[in-house]
Design an enzyme around this catalytic site. Structure first.
Site, PDB file in Angstrom:
ATOM      1  N   GLN A 145      -6.495 -17.793 -14.381  1.00  0.00           N
ATOM      2  CA  GLN A 145      -7.402 -16.726 -14.833  1.00  0.00           C
ATOM      3  C   GLN A 145      -8.497 -17.241 -15.755  1.00  0.00           C
ATOM      4  O   GLN A 145      -9.324 -16.463 -16.231  1.00  0.00           O
ATOM      5  CB  GLN A 145      -6.603 -15.633 -15.566  1.00  0.00           C
ATOM      6  CG  GLN A 145      -5.573 -14.940 -14.710  1.00  0.00           C
ATOM      7  CD  GLN A 145      -6.194 -14.157 -13.555  1.00  0.00           C
ATOM      8  OE1 GLN A 145      -7.374 -13.797 -13.584  1.00  0.00           O
ATOM      9  NE2 GLN A 145      -5.415 -13.902 -12.519  1.00  0.00           N
ATOM     10  N   LYS A 193      -9.543 -17.510  -6.580  1.00  0.00           N
ATOM     11  CA  LYS A 193      -9.990 -16.727  -7.733  1.00  0.00           C
ATOM     12  C   LYS A 193     -11.324 -17.257  -8.259  1.00  0.00           C
ATOM     13  O   LYS A 193     -11.951 -16.658  -9.121  1.00  0.00           O
ATOM     14  CB  LYS A 193      -8.937 -16.765  -8.844  1.00  0.00           C
ATOM     15  CG  LYS A 193      -7.637 -16.052  -8.469  1.00  0.00           C
ATOM     16  CD  LYS A 193      -6.715 -15.939  -9.666  1.00  0.00           C
ATOM     17  CE  LYS A 193      -5.255 -15.787  -9.289  1.00  0.00           C
ATOM     18  NZ  LYS A 193      -4.893 -14.494  -8.736  1.00  0.00           N
ATOM     19  N   ASP A 244      -1.692 -23.159 -17.229  1.00  0.00           N
ATOM     20  CA  ASP A 244      -1.929 -22.335 -16.042  1.00  0.00           C
ATOM     21  C   ASP A 244      -3.333 -21.747 -16.190  1.00  0.00           C
ATOM     22  O   ASP A 244      -3.556 -20.825 -16.969  1.00  0.00           O
ATOM     23  CB  ASP A 244      -0.863 -21.239 -15.972  1.00  0.00           C
ATOM     24  CG  ASP A 244      -1.176 -20.175 -14.920  1.00  0.00           C
ATOM     25  OD1 ASP A 244      -2.274 -20.216 -14.323  1.00  0.00           O
ATOM     26  OD2 ASP A 244      -0.322 -19.298 -14.706  1.00  0.00           O
ATOM     27  N   CYS A 291       2.729  -9.098 -11.382  1.00  0.00           N
ATOM     28  CA  CYS A 291       3.580 -10.289 -11.350  1.00  0.00           C
ATOM     29  C   CYS A 291       3.882 -10.787 -12.757  1.00  0.00           C
ATOM     30  O   CYS A 291       3.971 -11.983 -13.016  1.00  0.00           O
ATOM     31  CB  CYS A 291       2.963 -11.411 -10.518  1.00  0.00           C
ATOM     32  SG  CYS A 291       2.725 -10.965  -8.814  1.00  0.00           S
ATOM     33  N   HIS A 297       2.672 -15.244 -16.006  1.00  0.00           N
ATOM     34  CA  HIS A 297       2.779 -14.755 -14.636  1.00  0.00           C
ATOM     35  C   HIS A 297       4.109 -15.268 -14.085  1.00  0.00           C
ATOM     36  O   HIS A 297       4.590 -16.327 -14.511  1.00  0.00           O
ATOM     37  CB  HIS A 297       1.605 -15.341 -13.850  1.00  0.00           C
ATOM     38  CG  HIS A 297       1.437 -14.842 -12.456  1.00  0.00           C
ATOM     39  ND1 HIS A 297       2.222 -15.273 -11.418  1.00  0.00           N
ATOM     40  CD2 HIS A 297       0.545 -13.962 -11.923  1.00  0.00           C
ATOM     41  CE1 HIS A 297       1.817 -14.672 -10.303  1.00  0.00           C
ATOM     42  NE2 HIS A 297       0.807 -13.878 -10.579  1.00  0.00           N
TER      43      HIS A 297
END
Lengths: 423, 150
Positions: free
Chosen positions: A220, A243, A217, A381, A140
């Site tokens: 997600q 999220k 990261d 993104c 991202h």
């Protein structure tokens, strides 16, 4: 799952020994009862942000209605209450990630700020000219740009792990990128544009053999699977509250205590100091050193409610159920002629990116919206990912545990309608 | 007519499928690139201006049906017009896209461009329809290389 039947039993899908009662779960999310453009809302934009259960909304309301006060300073009832709730959430996050200590949990605005914090604090302290940071081809923008900014500041270099046409990282190439100049590896746990679950266990192991720290990261991943930072042995892990069915504007950066202690503060202000004179300031201990200014107290407490809610359902059950929804959606969409799925990794989570021959994703998004189906259309993104697959953009359906097989059927019918409009 | 079929009218779908003036212009003396960072639409507008008159105009790029059709129709409607007329038309188109004029009102002189009036029901798509016009304005003013809808 029997795709031929056209639906996944919405009232209770059996995943191993756990039953996920999706019909009941949906009752917890007031927004899902809504209609848009006269059609029942089908919310498939969970990778952008998730919806909030009533308990999170109520917690925010309760905090502002009955507990609102600043933390870590007031010698009064409300302040002590708010402080206790705020710090209790730190403990919840510690348990949620299985961190070894709660002082390894830093509250930030979101994944983006978490990565920027590491880039600016860890990076500027430890990177020198000629050093390298390794990221992947499916990151991202928020795991690309902070490193480019650091590289510009200190004269370091960005190296990129390539991927194959299915959207899987090439680990042999990765091994070759690691060297004496590598100061940090920063990779996504799950790709937001492709859905790929990266083998971060192996990625971390390889880096650690050379004493290179790794940032993951987890934006997600955290909402879709169990994360154990001690088992992974990652050095940093960042995720966003919004999220994970929590409020916007709040997120978490996990960092191993020894790293956080060696790092200078990211921002200056209140709460991050122990003593200030005009000659010199002594910084507070971790994690407070990184929490300058009055934090998003309501957001933190709301995140705590979201973590309780998700933990109550169980992330193993969530992962199993969402895996079936994804498999069903993949099978159903694949029957549409001219539809190409972007990202066909063997290990995927909750994201289904696709393009339709002759129809721009933006137009797909508009037609689907009028059918009540919310998806994302664009570059997500992750413009380098789009370039890698030679498309300007994709349409992306992304799932959560409150989505059903019937909703997938609505999506498929809506995509067929797109073809009719543009036929 | 539903809002969706008002948006995707035959004329628009036709311009999307077979865009007019969709090529590079070798002897262009004005040129600009436009970019919509939200959705990734990219466009290059080429113009040949002589004595303040648009002699030739064309475009290249990738984008959704709305941005492509709008660019195609823009090039169709501007050939032979003065740059001042082009500017004035952009203002009227922009007002139409935002739903501020009645497309049936002839005084706005929108001509064929009036088929884009359905865009005003889709606020997220206004930028798609105006990208080519912003890019044209940049090309005519030559103020900078890349136009943006932001």
């Amino acid at each position: 799952m029997k795709p031929a039947q056209g639906v996944i039993a919405p009232q209770g899908l059996r995943t191993g020994r756990t039953v996920l009662d999706v019909a009941r779960i949906r009752e917890d999310f007031p927004i899902l009862k809504q209609q848009v453009h006269g059609k029942p809302l089908v919310y498939f934009d969970n990778a952008a942000t998730s919806q909030k259960p009533q308990v999170v909304i109520d917690t925010l309301n309760r905090y502002y209605a009955t507990e609102n006060a600043n933390i870590h300073r007031g010698i009064h009832f409300l302040s002590e209450l708010a402080t206790a709730e705020y710090e209790e959430t730190r403990n919840k996050v510690k348990r949620f990630l299985n961190a070894s200590e709660s002082r390894e949990i830093v509250f930030v605005r979101g994944t983006t700020e978490g990565i920027n914090l590491v880039a600016q604090s860890y990076g500027r302290r430890f990177f020198k000219e000629g050093d390298e940071v390794v990221i992947s081809a499916m990151e991202h923008h928020s795991n690309i740009v902070p490193w480019q900014m650091l590289c510009e500041q200190v004269g370091a270099r960005l190296r990129v792990i390539p991927m194959n046409h299915d959207g899987e990282l090439l680990l042999d190439e990765y091994e070759r990128l690691l060297g004496a100049r590598t100061k940090l590896v920063s990779v996504a746990h799950v790709s937001n544009a492709l859905g790929t679950i990266n083998p971060i266990g192996r990625i971390i192991e390889s880096a650690h053999r050379r004493n290179i720290p790794v940032l993951v990261d987890g934006a997600q991943a955290a909402p879709h699977m169990k994360v154990d930072v001690q088992e992974l042995d990652c050095d940093f892990y960042a995720f966003s509250g919004h999220k994970l069915f929590g409020p916007t504007g709040i997120g978490v950066l996990y960092g191993k205590a020894r790293h956080l202690e060696a790092m200078p503060p990211y921002q200056g202000g209140g709460d991050m100091i122990s003593l200030v004179t005009f000659e010199k300031t002594h910084y507070n201990i971790i994690p407070y050193k990184f929490e300058a200014g009055t934090p998003h107290i309501a957001g933190v407490i709301g995140l705590g409610a979201a973590i309780d809610y998700v933990s109550g359902i169980g992330l193993d059950a969530v992962a199993a159920y969402e895996g079936e929804v994804l498999a069903y959606a993949t099978a159903q969409l694949s029957t549409i002629q001219g539809l190409r799925i972007i990202g066909r990794a063997k290990e995927k989570a909750s994201v289904l990116s696709f393009v339709l021959e002759g129809v721009h994703p933006h137009d797909i998004g508009t037609v689907l919206d009028r059918e009540g189906v919310a998806i994302r259309a664009g570059h997500h993104c992750a413009m380098p990912v789009m370039q890698r697959f030679g498309v300007p953009a994709t349409a992306r359906a992304s799932f959560a545990f409150y989505n059903t097989g019937e909703e997938v059927d609505v999506l498929v019918r809506a995509v067929r309608k797109v073809l009719k409009v543009f036929g | 007519m539903s809002e969706l079929s008002e948006l995707y009218q035959e004329v628009i779908l036709d311009h999307n499928k077979s865009p007019r003036n969709f090529h590079r212009l070798a002897d262009a003396n004005r040129r600009a690139e436009g970019y919509n960072p939200l959705c990734g639409d990219q466009i290059t507008v080429y113009v040949k201006v002589e004595d303040d008159v648009i002699k030739e105009i064309s475009f290249e790029g990738s984008g959704c049906a709305i941005s492509k059709a709008s660019a195609s129709m823009m090039t169709d409607s501007l050939k032979g017009r003065t740059t001042a007329e082009a500017e004035a038309l952009f203002d009227r188109v922009h007002k139409m896209l935002k739903g501020e004029v009645n497309p049936g009102d002839d005084s706005h002189d929108l001509g064929k461009l009036a088929v884009l009036s359905g865009v005003c029901h889709f606020p997220a798509r206004v930028k798609c329809a105006s990208l080519s016009w912003h890019t044209l304005r940049t090309a005519l003013k030559r103020e900078k290389e890349v136009a943006s809808t932001e």
